[in-house]
Design an enzyme around this catalytic site. Sequence first.
Site, PDB file in Angstrom:
ATOM      1  N   VAL A 221     -39.731 -15.862 -28.377  1.00  0.00           N
ATOM      2  CA  VAL A 221     -39.724 -16.505 -29.690  1.00  0.00           C
ATOM      3  C   VAL A 221     -40.597 -15.741 -30.692  1.00  0.00           C
ATOM      4  O   VAL A 221     -41.703 -15.298 -30.345  1.00  0.00           O
ATOM      5  CB  VAL A 221     -40.249 -17.962 -29.544  1.00  0.00           C
ATOM      6  CG1 VAL A 221     -40.220 -18.679 -30.894  1.00  0.00           C
ATOM      7  CG2 VAL A 221     -39.424 -18.730 -28.517  1.00  0.00           C
ATOM      8  N   ARG A 222     -40.118 -15.657 -31.924  1.00  0.00           N
ATOM      9  CA  ARG A 222     -40.884 -14.982 -32.994  1.00  0.00           C
ATOM     10  C   ARG A 222     -42.078 -15.836 -33.426  1.00  0.00           C
ATOM     11  O   ARG A 222     -41.939 -16.766 -34.229  1.00  0.00           O
ATOM     12  CB  ARG A 222     -39.987 -14.748 -34.221  1.00  0.00           C
ATOM     13  CG  ARG A 222     -39.068 -13.551 -34.102  1.00  0.00           C
ATOM     14  CD  ARG A 222     -38.453 -13.161 -35.429  1.00  0.00           C
ATOM     15  NE  ARG A 222     -37.581 -14.168 -36.012  1.00  0.00           N
ATOM     16  CZ  ARG A 222     -36.336 -14.413 -35.633  1.00  0.00           C
ATOM     17  NH1 ARG A 222     -35.800 -13.735 -34.637  1.00  0.00           N
ATOM     18  NH2 ARG A 222     -35.611 -15.342 -36.234  1.00  0.00           N
TER      19      ARG A 222
ATOM     20  N   ALA B 257     -52.587 -11.359 -16.072  1.00  0.00           N
ATOM     21  CA  ALA B 257     -53.139 -12.713 -15.964  1.00  0.00           C
ATOM     22  C   ALA B 257     -52.146 -13.734 -16.505  1.00  0.00           C
ATOM     23  O   ALA B 257     -52.042 -14.856 -15.996  1.00  0.00           O
ATOM     24  CB  ALA B 257     -54.434 -12.791 -16.772  1.00  0.00           C
ATOM     25  N   TYR B 258     -51.425 -13.337 -17.544  1.00  0.00           N
ATOM     26  CA  TYR B 258     -50.456 -14.247 -18.162  1.00  0.00           C
ATOM     27  C   TYR B 258     -49.394 -14.671 -17.145  1.00  0.00           C
ATOM     28  O   TYR B 258     -49.091 -15.853 -17.021  1.00  0.00           O
ATOM     29  CB  TYR B 258     -49.814 -13.544 -19.363  1.00  0.00           C
ATOM     30  CG  TYR B 258     -48.888 -14.425 -20.171  1.00  0.00           C
ATOM     31  CD1 TYR B 258     -49.399 -15.349 -21.079  1.00  0.00           C
ATOM     32  CD2 TYR B 258     -47.513 -14.331 -20.032  1.00  0.00           C
ATOM     33  CE1 TYR B 258     -48.553 -16.158 -21.829  1.00  0.00           C
ATOM     34  CE2 TYR B 258     -46.663 -15.136 -20.778  1.00  0.00           C
ATOM     35  CZ  TYR B 258     -47.182 -16.047 -21.677  1.00  0.00           C
ATOM     36  OH  TYR B 258     -46.343 -16.850 -22.419  1.00  0.00           O
TER      37      TYR B 258
HETATM   38  P1  NDP Z   1     -49.116 -18.538 -30.584  1.00  0.00           P
HETATM   39  O1  NDP Z   1     -50.029 -17.437 -30.210  1.00  0.00           O
HETATM   40  O2  NDP Z   1     -48.365 -18.457 -31.855  1.00  0.00           O
HETATM   41  O3  NDP Z   1     -49.881 -19.940 -30.533  1.00  0.00           O
HETATM   42  C1  NDP Z   1     -50.718 -20.256 -29.455  1.00  0.00           C
HETATM   43  C2  NDP Z   1     -51.331 -21.599 -29.713  1.00  0.00           C
HETATM   44  O4  NDP Z   1     -52.175 -21.941 -28.613  1.00  0.00           O
HETATM   45  C3  NDP Z   1     -52.194 -21.613 -30.987  1.00  0.00           C
HETATM   46  O5  NDP Z   1     -52.054 -22.850 -31.626  1.00  0.00           O
HETATM   47  C4  NDP Z   1     -53.585 -21.456 -30.398  1.00  0.00           C
HETATM   48  O6  NDP Z   1     -54.624 -21.967 -31.218  1.00  0.00           O
HETATM   49  C5  NDP Z   1     -53.432 -22.311 -29.160  1.00  0.00           C
HETATM   50  N1  NDP Z   1     -54.547 -22.141 -28.251  1.00  0.00           N
HETATM   51  C6  NDP Z   1     -55.004 -21.027 -27.650  1.00  0.00           C
HETATM   52  N2  NDP Z   1     -56.099 -21.306 -26.930  1.00  0.00           N
HETATM   53  C7  NDP Z   1     -56.369 -22.618 -27.099  1.00  0.00           C
HETATM   54  C8  NDP Z   1     -57.365 -23.498 -26.630  1.00  0.00           C
HETATM   55  N3  NDP Z   1     -58.349 -23.076 -25.832  1.00  0.00           N
HETATM   56  N4  NDP Z   1     -57.308 -24.805 -26.990  1.00  0.00           N
HETATM   57  C9  NDP Z   1     -56.331 -25.250 -27.794  1.00  0.00           C
HETATM   58  N5  NDP Z   1     -55.365 -24.464 -28.301  1.00  0.00           N
HETATM   59  C10 NDP Z   1     -55.381 -23.162 -27.942  1.00  0.00           C
HETATM   60  O7  NDP Z   1     -48.099 -18.636 -29.367  1.00  0.00           O
HETATM   61  P2  NDP Z   1     -46.667 -19.334 -29.203  1.00  0.00           P
HETATM   62  O8  NDP Z   1     -46.472 -20.414 -30.168  1.00  0.00           O
HETATM   63  O9  NDP Z   1     -45.679 -18.261 -29.087  1.00  0.00           O
HETATM   64  O10 NDP Z   1     -46.852 -19.930 -27.735  1.00  0.00           O
HETATM   65  C11 NDP Z   1     -46.893 -21.306 -27.433  1.00  0.00           C
HETATM   66  C12 NDP Z   1     -46.654 -21.453 -25.945  1.00  0.00           C
HETATM   67  O11 NDP Z   1     -45.377 -20.897 -25.612  1.00  0.00           O
HETATM   68  C13 NDP Z   1     -47.681 -20.704 -25.091  1.00  0.00           C
HETATM   69  O12 NDP Z   1     -48.022 -21.480 -23.969  1.00  0.00           O
HETATM   70  C14 NDP Z   1     -46.914 -19.449 -24.662  1.00  0.00           C
HETATM   71  O13 NDP Z   1     -47.393 -18.928 -23.468  1.00  0.00           O
HETATM   72  C15 NDP Z   1     -45.505 -20.004 -24.536  1.00  0.00           C
HETATM   73  N6  NDP Z   1     -44.454 -18.985 -24.600  1.00  0.00           N
HETATM   74  C16 NDP Z   1     -44.250 -18.259 -25.747  1.00  0.00           C
HETATM   75  C17 NDP Z   1     -43.243 -17.308 -25.777  1.00  0.00           C
HETATM   76  C18 NDP Z   1     -42.938 -16.512 -27.012  1.00  0.00           C
HETATM   77  O14 NDP Z   1     -42.032 -15.645 -26.952  1.00  0.00           O
HETATM   78  N7  NDP Z   1     -43.568 -16.762 -28.140  1.00  0.00           N
HETATM   79  C19 NDP Z   1     -42.410 -17.018 -24.604  1.00  0.00           C
HETATM   80  C20 NDP Z   1     -42.698 -17.856 -23.470  1.00  0.00           C
HETATM   81  C21 NDP Z   1     -43.693 -18.796 -23.478  1.00  0.00           C
HETATM   82  P3  NDP Z   1     -55.555 -21.005 -32.164  1.00  0.00           P
HETATM   83  O15 NDP Z   1     -54.787 -20.842 -33.438  1.00  0.00           O
HETATM   84  O16 NDP Z   1     -56.809 -21.782 -32.299  1.00  0.00           O
HETATM   85  O17 NDP Z   1     -55.713 -19.713 -31.432  1.00  0.00           O
END
Ligand code: NDP
Length: 268
Positions: free
Chosen positions: A224-225, A190-191
């Site tokens: 990203v970590r 799904a992602y």
């Molecule tokens: P994290 O899991 O660390 O953080 C995800 C964030 O999204 C949290 O703040 C979470 O809030 C928030 N979130 C989830 N659902 C909702 C919602 N319904 N409404 C508002 N906020 C929501 O992930 P990352 O920081 O790693 O990811 C950030 C973005 O980067 C994402 O879109 C991810 O797909 C993308 N990305 C990340 C990569 C990676 O390697 N880390 C690689 C490529 C893309 P809560 O704390 O409430 O759950």
Amino acid sequence: MQARECAVVTGGNRGIGLETCRQLARRGLRVILTGRDLTQAQQAAASLGANGGGGGSGPVEAWPLDVGDATSVAAFAARLEAERTPVHALINNAGVSLHGFDADRVAATLNVNYFGAVRVTEALLPLIPRGGRIVMVSSGMGELSGFAPALRARFLDSALDRPGLDGLVASFIDDVRHQQHERHGWPSSAYRVSKAALNTIVRLLAPALVARGIVVNAVCPGWVRTDMGGSGAPRPVEEGAAGVVWAAMLPADGPTGLFLRDGRAIPW
Ligand code: NDP
């Protein structure tokens, strides 16, 4: 004196979103850090200290916003509107990567990663002035190279419009529900589909926004970590957020309608 520019970051309470807030605040923007849990958002904003810990000129604000909930998005937009706050940079960062694969989890993933970003963008578009920037935080996992050729062609079809894209996404959920998705060329993720759809909405939105002087791009932050990326990811959060911030600070005549990593275009 010119008023400070304002940035809205979704999912700003941790990970790449939080670091994006920090970097934007250091550049002097008024940053609205949003989170679905207000207490967590407030704690995250407070952790940045005054000015995001840098040379900005005000504390980062914490506002509630659940991108998966239309009522929450409408309330957020109404509050901005009531305060007459223009949004110069919108960073659709909130995302989920759920364990397991079934129709309900697929629908939940799409509701946040794709429909959530679209919902927020549509609600805030009236508040984005000329020179505004929209960033969709996407992923290389959404690259269409992993999709069957016929399906890839449907995503890339120049006649595809917003209802068509929503329909395509809905057909994926339906195919998963009826265990037909592999037969129709979908990946079992799904992602990946959510990020492919997010990239596609960038391509659909960009031409329409040119006349309004607004740029919109998808950005892959790299691996990203974070909680999502895991501790084995090679990139520190500062590096992942840097490419997001770069796209959030583009000039009005900057690149638009692209999928970017580290400021360079990558394939759809
Ligand atoms: P994290 O899991 O660390 O953080 C995800 C964030 O999204 C949290 O703040 C979470 O809030 C928030 N979130 C989830 N659902 C909702 C919602 N319904 N409404 C508002 N906020 C929501 O992930 P990352 O920081 O790693 O990811 C950030 C973005 O980067 C994402 O879109 C991810 O797909 C993308 N990305 C990340 C990569 C990676 O390697 N880390 C690689 C490529 C893309 P809560 O704390 O409430 O759950």
